[in-house]
Design a protein around this motif. Structure first.
Motif, PDB file in Angstrom:
ATOM      1  N   ARG A  46       0.859  -1.190   0.000  1.00 26.63           N
ATOM      2  CA  ARG A  46       0.000   0.000   0.000  1.00 26.63           C
ATOM      3  C   ARG A  46       0.891   1.234   0.000  1.00 26.63           C
ATOM      4  NH1 ARG A  46      -2.146  -3.404   4.016  1.00 26.63           N
ATOM      5  NH2 ARG A  46      -4.289  -4.106   3.693  1.00 26.63           N
ATOM      6  N   TYR A  78      -6.212   3.911  -6.635  1.00 27.06           N
ATOM      7  CA  TYR A  78      -7.638   3.942  -6.307  1.00 27.06           C
ATOM      8  C   TYR A  78      -8.139   5.321  -5.862  1.00 27.06           C
ATOM      9  CZ  TYR A  78      -6.450   3.480  -1.288  1.00 27.06           C
ATOM     10  OH  TYR A  78      -5.962   3.668  -0.026  1.00 27.06           O
ATOM     11  N   LYS A  79      -7.222   6.260  -5.552  1.00 24.79           N
ATOM     12  CA  LYS A  79      -7.699   7.592  -5.141  1.00 24.79           C
ATOM     13  C   LYS A  79      -6.656   8.644  -5.471  1.00 24.79           C
ATOM     14  CE  LYS A  79      -8.221   8.521  -0.711  1.00 24.79           C
ATOM     15  NZ  LYS A  79      -8.793   8.536   0.658  1.00 24.79           N
ATOM     16  N   SER A 101     -15.116   5.541 -13.515  1.00 22.70           N
ATOM     17  CA  SER A 101     -16.414   5.646 -12.847  1.00 22.70           C
ATOM     18  C   SER A 101     -17.411   6.511 -13.605  1.00 22.70           C
ATOM     19  CB  SER A 101     -16.230   6.206 -11.437  1.00 22.70           C
ATOM     20  OG  SER A 101     -15.804   7.563 -11.495  1.00 22.70           O
ATOM     21  N   TRP A 142      -3.081   7.535  -3.822  1.00 18.44           N
ATOM     22  CA  TRP A 142      -3.115   6.317  -3.014  1.00 18.44           C
ATOM     23  C   TRP A 142      -3.272   5.111  -3.944  1.00 18.44           C
ATOM     24  CZ3 TRP A 142      -5.356  10.824  -1.474  1.00 18.44           C
ATOM     25  CH2 TRP A 142      -5.090  11.296  -0.165  1.00 18.44           C
ATOM     26  N   TYR A 144      -1.884   0.635  -4.748  1.00 13.07           N
ATOM     27  CA  TYR A 144      -1.210  -0.626  -4.421  1.00 13.07           C
ATOM     28  C   TYR A 144      -0.109  -0.842  -5.453  1.00 13.07           C
ATOM     29  CZ  TYR A 144      -5.609  -1.208  -1.918  1.00 13.07           C
ATOM     30  OH  TYR A 144      -6.694  -1.017  -1.102  1.00 13.07           O
ATOM     31  N   PRO A 224      -7.387  -7.271   0.093  1.00 14.22           N
ATOM     32  CA  PRO A 224      -8.494  -6.791  -0.758  1.00 14.22           C
ATOM     33  C   PRO A 224      -8.196  -5.366  -1.224  1.00 14.22           C
ATOM     34  CG  PRO A 224      -9.321  -7.743   1.288  1.00 14.22           C
ATOM     35  CD  PRO A 224      -7.837  -7.571   1.457  1.00 14.22           C
ATOM     36  N   ARG A 225      -8.463  -5.099  -2.509  1.00 12.65           N
ATOM     37  CA  ARG A 225      -8.190  -3.767  -3.057  1.00 12.65           C
ATOM     38  C   ARG A 225      -9.423  -2.870  -2.946  1.00 12.65           C
ATOM     39  NH1 ARG A 225      -4.520  -7.856  -4.152  1.00 12.65           N
ATOM     40  NH2 ARG A 225      -3.154  -7.362  -5.899  1.00 12.65           N
ATOM     41  N   GLU A 226      -9.169  -1.594  -2.714  1.00 12.83           N
ATOM     42  CA  GLU A 226     -10.231  -0.592  -2.810  1.00 12.83           C
ATOM     43  C   GLU A 226     -10.373  -0.187  -4.269  1.00 12.83           C
ATOM     44  OE1 GLU A 226     -10.440   2.624   0.025  1.00 12.83           O
ATOM     45  OE2 GLU A 226      -8.886   1.688   1.235  1.00 12.83           O
ATOM     46  N   ALA A 227     -11.601  -0.111  -4.736  1.00 15.69           N
ATOM     47  CA  ALA A 227     -11.848   0.263  -6.116  1.00 15.69           C
ATOM     48  C   ALA A 227     -11.784   1.777  -6.278  1.00 15.69           C
ATOM     49  CB  ALA A 227     -13.224  -0.234  -6.553  1.00 15.69           C
TER      50      ALA A 227
END
Length: 228
Positions: A46, A78-79, A101, A142, A144, A224-227
């Motif tokens: 991360r 993811y962000k 998105s 942010w 991975y 687990p990944r954040e989308a």
């Protein structure tokens, strides 16, 4: 904390070849590298990276310090936000929408940020928002990332005990693959490691057991990944 040299020693002992009589040091490093890449698929690092804006610039390479040789396309973002770094504490100014998105993502590239070929790409409107504030604003990202491989033997391995255990098990599997694929190497290993009673069939069974152990450990370390 384990150093890279200590990790190589642990791998040698796990392979029943602590003196590198069969698996020479570079071969052990190659097998560790294979496990290192696999670990990155299950338990990536991360990261948070602050990018210094450059006037009229749309793209920024990510994690260049960790991967200086080439852009790394295995990074996942993811962000993305824009922050004012001139105040303490830093002030978040704007959340940047990801292109994925947006309902027009397939027809128009300027609906949000996107990441490909190791670089973050921003729409023009975000560049205009930063314009004139390059010395005060930062682009905070942010995501991975694969783990950067150590360079020196004295470098500290960044893994927890659980991830390190999984890495050594995967390295053991890599070694058994090489032994089964190379009869000369297998014969050397039998003699030098005092394993003359181990047959190829027995080694295949050991490999199957190690693969089951790897699958168990991979589930335990999975992140687990954040989308976006």
């Amino acid at each position: 904390m384990t150093t890279y040299a200590e990790l190589q020693d642990k791998a040698g002992r796990a392979l029943q070849d602590p003196d590198h009589q069969t698996f020479e040091p570079q071969m052990v490093k190659d097998m560790l590298a294979a496990g290192w890449r696999e670990i990155g698929q299950y338990a990536p690092e991360r990261f948070q990276e602050d990018l210094t804006p450059i006037a009229d610039t749309l793209s920024y390479r990510l994690r260049a310090a960790e991967f200086p040789d080439a852009p790394n396309d295995d990074i996942e973002v993811y962000k993305v936000e824009i922050w004012d770094a001139s105040v303490t504490p830093n002030l978040p100014l704007r959340f940047l929408e990801p292109q994925s998105s947006h309902p027009m993502a397939l027809t128009y590239s300027q609906v949000g940020w996107q990441f490909w070929n190791g670089s973050l790409y921003l729409p023009n409107r975000y560049v205009d928002f930063i314009g004139g504030h390059e010395t005060n604003y930062i682009i905070r990202v942010w995501g991975y990332s694969p783990w950067a491989m150590p360079v020196n033997d004295s470098d500290v391995v960044p893994f927890s005990a659980g991830i390190e255990e999984a890495l050594l098990v995967y390295t053991h599997i890599e070694a058994m693959r090489r032994l089964l694929a190379n009869r000369v190497l297998f014969t050397q290993w039998q003699t030098r490691s005092n394993n003359t009673d181990v047959t190829p069939a027995a080694l295949m069974n050991d490999k199957s057991i190690a693969q089951d152990e790897w699958r168990r450990l991979a589930r335990s370390i999975y992140v687990p990944r954040e989308a976006p």
